[in-house]
Design an enzyme around this catalytic site. Structure first.
Site, mmCIF file in Angstrom:
data_model
loop_
_atom_site.group_PDB
_atom_site.id
_atom_site.type_symbol
_atom_site.label_atom_id
_atom_site.label_comp_id
_atom_site.label_asym_id
_atom_site.label_seq_id
_atom_site.Cartn_x
_atom_site.Cartn_y
_atom_site.Cartn_z
ATOM 1 N N CYS A 116 37.788 11.671 -37.160
ATOM 2 C CA CYS A 116 37.061 10.609 -37.410
ATOM 3 C C CYS A 116 35.784 10.879 -38.016
ATOM 4 O O CYS A 116 34.935 9.887 -38.417
ATOM 5 C CB CYS A 116 37.029 9.671 -36.033
ATOM 6 S SG CYS A 116 38.400 9.094 -35.697
ATOM 7 N N HIS A 174 30.400 5.560 -37.197
ATOM 8 C CA HIS A 174 32.091 5.466 -37.275
ATOM 9 C C HIS A 174 32.273 4.290 -35.978
ATOM 10 O O HIS A 174 31.760 4.470 -35.086
ATOM 11 C CB HIS A 174 32.399 6.794 -36.558
ATOM 12 C CG HIS A 174 33.856 6.732 -36.225
ATOM 13 N ND1 HIS A 174 34.775 6.386 -37.027
ATOM 14 C CD2 HIS A 174 34.632 7.316 -34.977
ATOM 15 C CE1 HIS A 174 36.129 6.191 -36.911
ATOM 16 N NE2 HIS A 174 36.044 6.788 -35.386
ATOM 17 N N ASN A 177 39.702 1.174 -35.716
ATOM 18 C CA ASN A 177 39.345 2.314 -36.222
ATOM 19 C C ASN A 177 40.191 2.975 -37.244
ATOM 20 O O ASN A 177 41.265 3.135 -37.055
ATOM 21 C CB ASN A 177 39.460 3.541 -34.931
ATOM 22 C CG ASN A 177 39.098 4.795 -35.231
ATOM 23 O OD1 ASN A 177 38.895 5.041 -36.157
ATOM 24 N ND2 ASN A 177 38.847 5.645 -34.131
HETATM 25 O O1 UT7 Z 1 37.323 7.781 -33.054
HETATM 26 C C1 UT7 Z 1 37.983 9.040 -32.417
HETATM 27 C C2 UT7 Z 1 37.092 9.037 -31.116
HETATM 28 N N1 UT7 Z 1 37.845 8.205 -30.367
HETATM 29 C C3 UT7 Z 1 36.834 7.447 -29.505
HETATM 30 O O2 UT7 Z 1 35.785 7.509 -29.578
HETATM 31 C C4 UT7 Z 1 37.666 6.679 -28.402
HETATM 32 C C5 UT7 Z 1 36.883 6.946 -26.954
HETATM 33 N N2 UT7 Z 1 37.501 6.187 -25.969
HETATM 34 C C6 UT7 Z 1 37.324 4.953 -25.720
HETATM 35 O O3 UT7 Z 1 36.935 4.218 -26.820
HETATM 36 C C7 UT7 Z 1 37.710 4.279 -24.579
HETATM 37 O O4 UT7 Z 1 38.051 5.373 -23.453
HETATM 38 C C8 UT7 Z 1 39.046 3.567 -24.913
HETATM 39 C C9 UT7 Z 1 38.774 2.311 -25.346
HETATM 40 C C10 UT7 Z 1 40.272 4.260 -25.267
HETATM 41 C C11 UT7 Z 1 39.691 3.050 -23.305
HETATM 42 O O5 UT7 Z 1 38.673 2.403 -22.414
HETATM 43 P P1 UT7 Z 1 38.342 2.600 -21.030
HETATM 44 O O6 UT7 Z 1 37.119 1.987 -20.503
HETATM 45 O O7 UT7 Z 1 37.917 4.241 -21.195
HETATM 46 O O8 UT7 Z 1 39.504 2.566 -20.364
HETATM 47 P P2 UT7 Z 1 40.355 3.494 -19.490
HETATM 48 O O9 UT7 Z 1 41.188 4.409 -20.081
HETATM 49 O O10 UT7 Z 1 39.416 3.933 -18.307
HETATM 50 O O11 UT7 Z 1 41.613 2.556 -18.642
HETATM 51 C C12 UT7 Z 1 40.811 1.494 -17.795
HETATM 52 C C13 UT7 Z 1 42.152 0.786 -17.413
HETATM 53 C C14 UT7 Z 1 43.195 1.533 -16.758
HETATM 54 O O12 UT7 Z 1 43.681 0.809 -15.693
HETATM 55 P P3 UT7 Z 1 43.848 1.239 -14.128
HETATM 56 O O13 UT7 Z 1 44.060 2.648 -14.150
HETATM 57 O O14 UT7 Z 1 41.907 1.215 -13.983
HETATM 58 O O15 UT7 Z 1 44.289 0.245 -13.215
HETATM 59 C C15 UT7 Z 1 44.084 1.527 -18.030
HETATM 60 O O16 UT7 Z 1 45.591 1.490 -17.669
HETATM 61 O O17 UT7 Z 1 42.479 -0.193 -18.259
HETATM 62 C C16 UT7 Z 1 44.116 0.130 -18.404
HETATM 63 N N3 UT7 Z 1 44.296 -0.007 -19.849
HETATM 64 C C17 UT7 Z 1 44.358 -1.203 -20.548
HETATM 65 N N4 UT7 Z 1 44.642 -2.632 -19.937
HETATM 66 C C18 UT7 Z 1 44.763 -3.536 -20.858
HETATM 67 C C19 UT7 Z 1 44.306 0.970 -20.947
HETATM 68 N N5 UT7 Z 1 44.583 0.319 -22.115
HETATM 69 C C20 UT7 Z 1 44.494 -1.137 -21.522
HETATM 70 C C21 UT7 Z 1 45.017 -2.159 -22.818
HETATM 71 N N6 UT7 Z 1 44.951 -3.281 -22.083
HETATM 72 N N7 UT7 Z 1 45.377 -1.954 -23.948
#
Ligand code: UT7
Length: 332
Positions: free
Chosen positions: A116, A256, A286
């Site tokens: 990215c 980005h 993205n």
């Molecule tokens: O561009 C390249 C570089 N990439 C980035 O910069 C991306 C960086 N990361 C992020 O933007 C974030 O980490 C994400 C958007 C990918 C995820 O957000 P998060 O706040 O870090 O969520 P998480 O992975 O900690 O998940 C929190 C909860 C989990 O459930 P539990 O374990 O707390 O019950 C996930 O299973 O959210 C759940 N979850 C979802 N729920 C509904 C994960 N994806 C989804 C979804 N819908 N799509």
């Protein structure tokens, strides 16, 4: 007269018509508009649905748009560089394919992959050919068909990505505009947090790799988030400090577009007001190396010659970086 600086003299873009919105995603995986909007900030993304078209098609459409908008003939182009993580195929390079598609015949072309951060890495690579005096017109295009490597049964990644392409023209200048400074960094620690496992020479495609879904993006979101939020802001603040720029001096931050929370954190650390931050993540998601030029494309009418602009990116690798440039033209 000294050495020239490289300056962006035009932008083109292309994104497919088909819109996959959050409601559409809710029918595919267990997610909600509320979760995606609050955690990431994406409402919809564009998808190239044609089975017979890849990222080179997207790139070629953006380059055609660029050549038209800058009134440039393909014959005038000396070099075309394509940044992509989703090339049509491993080889030949997307840059070669795009050049052929748009009729660029008197140039050389190649690809680079910086995840990215592809736009900031590629922009600085393209600028070197201008600044060393060997090229007069360089096209740099970010072209991504992220839908080709996105698993639409994985709710942790499928809301994040979209397809798009955007291209810039770089030319030499002796005026006080153009690319002034850059900071580019990589750290291979990131390779275990964000990658596509199979399909390369380490794990060539087999029935097993397909069954195991190893040809899709794998991301440990939280680990990537933690690094992105600190590294993107670190280099953005550093490039301001070493160029004596206050937040008032910065006309635009072009980050980005991976997550609205990362963008907000970067702007906050820089002290740059939200009104000066280009954000279109809600419309495109993205699009990897196409996010930053797609912002410049959409804001082009509002940019003034001499505006101080900071570009900032973070991506797979890890790769990250910031570029400081003075905008080169007023839109006619
Ligand atoms: O561009 C390249 C570089 N990439 C980035 O910069 C991306 C960086 N990361 C992020 O933007 C974030 O980490 C994400 C958007 C990918 C995820 O957000 P998060 O706040 O870090 O969520 P998480 O992975 O900690 O998940 C929190 C909860 C989990 O459930 P539990 O374990 O707390 O019950 C996930 O299973 O959210 C759940 N979850 C979802 N729920 C509904 C994960 N994806 C989804 C979804 N819908 N799509």
């Amino acid at each position: 007269m000294g050495k020239p600086k490289a300056v962006i003299t035009g932008i083109g873009a292309y994104y497919p018509d088909y819109i996959l919105d959050n409601e559409g995603l809710c029918r595919m995986v267990d997610t909600s508009d509320e979760w995606i909007m609050t955690r990431v900030g994406i409402k919809e993304r564009r998808i190239l649905r044609d089975k017979d078209k890849g990222s080179a098609y997207l790139g070629a459409r953006a380059v055609e748009d660029l050549l038209r908008r800058t009134n440039t003939s393909p014959d005038e182009i000396d070099l075309l560089i394509c940044a992509t993580v989703t090339p049509d195929m491993h080889f030949p390079a997307n840059g070669n394919i795009i050049s052929d598609m748009v009729g660029i015949k008197h140039a050389f072309s190649f690809d680079l992959n910086a995840g990215c951060s592809g736009f900031v890495f590629g922009l600085m690579t393209a600028a070197q050919w201008i600044e060393n005096g060997t090229c007069k017109k360089v096209v740099f295009v970010g072209a991504e068909k992220m839908s080709a490597i996105t698993d639409y049964s994985d709710r942790t990644t499928c809301p994040l990505f979209g397809d798009a392409s955007s291209a810039v023209l770089l030319e030499p200048t002796y005026e006080d505009v153009g690319i002034k400074d850059h900071i580019l960094r990589t750290d291979g620690i990131g390779r275990s947090h964000l990658y596509m496992k199979a399909g390369g020479s380490l794990y060539p495609p087999t029935i097993e790799t397909v069954i195991n879904k190893e040809h899709f993006i794998y991301q440990e979101g939280q680990a990537v988030f933690k690094h992105a939020v600190s590294k993107m802001a670190d280099v953005s603040v550093e490039i301001m400090e070493r160029n004596d720029l206050t937040s008032d001096d910065v006309a635009w931050l072009v980050p980005h577009q991976a997550n609205l929370r990362i963008i907000d954190a970067t702007a906050r650390r820089m002290g740059v007001d939200n009104s000066k931050v280009m954000i279109n993540i809600q419309k495109y998601g993205n699009t990897t190396s196409a996010t930053i030029p797609l912002c410049l494309y959409e804001w082009e009418d509002r940019l003034n010659k001499g505006d101080n602009i900071i570009l900032a990116a973070f991506g797979a690798g890890f790769t990250w970086g910031a570029v400081y440039m003075k905008w080169g033209y007023d839109k006619k």
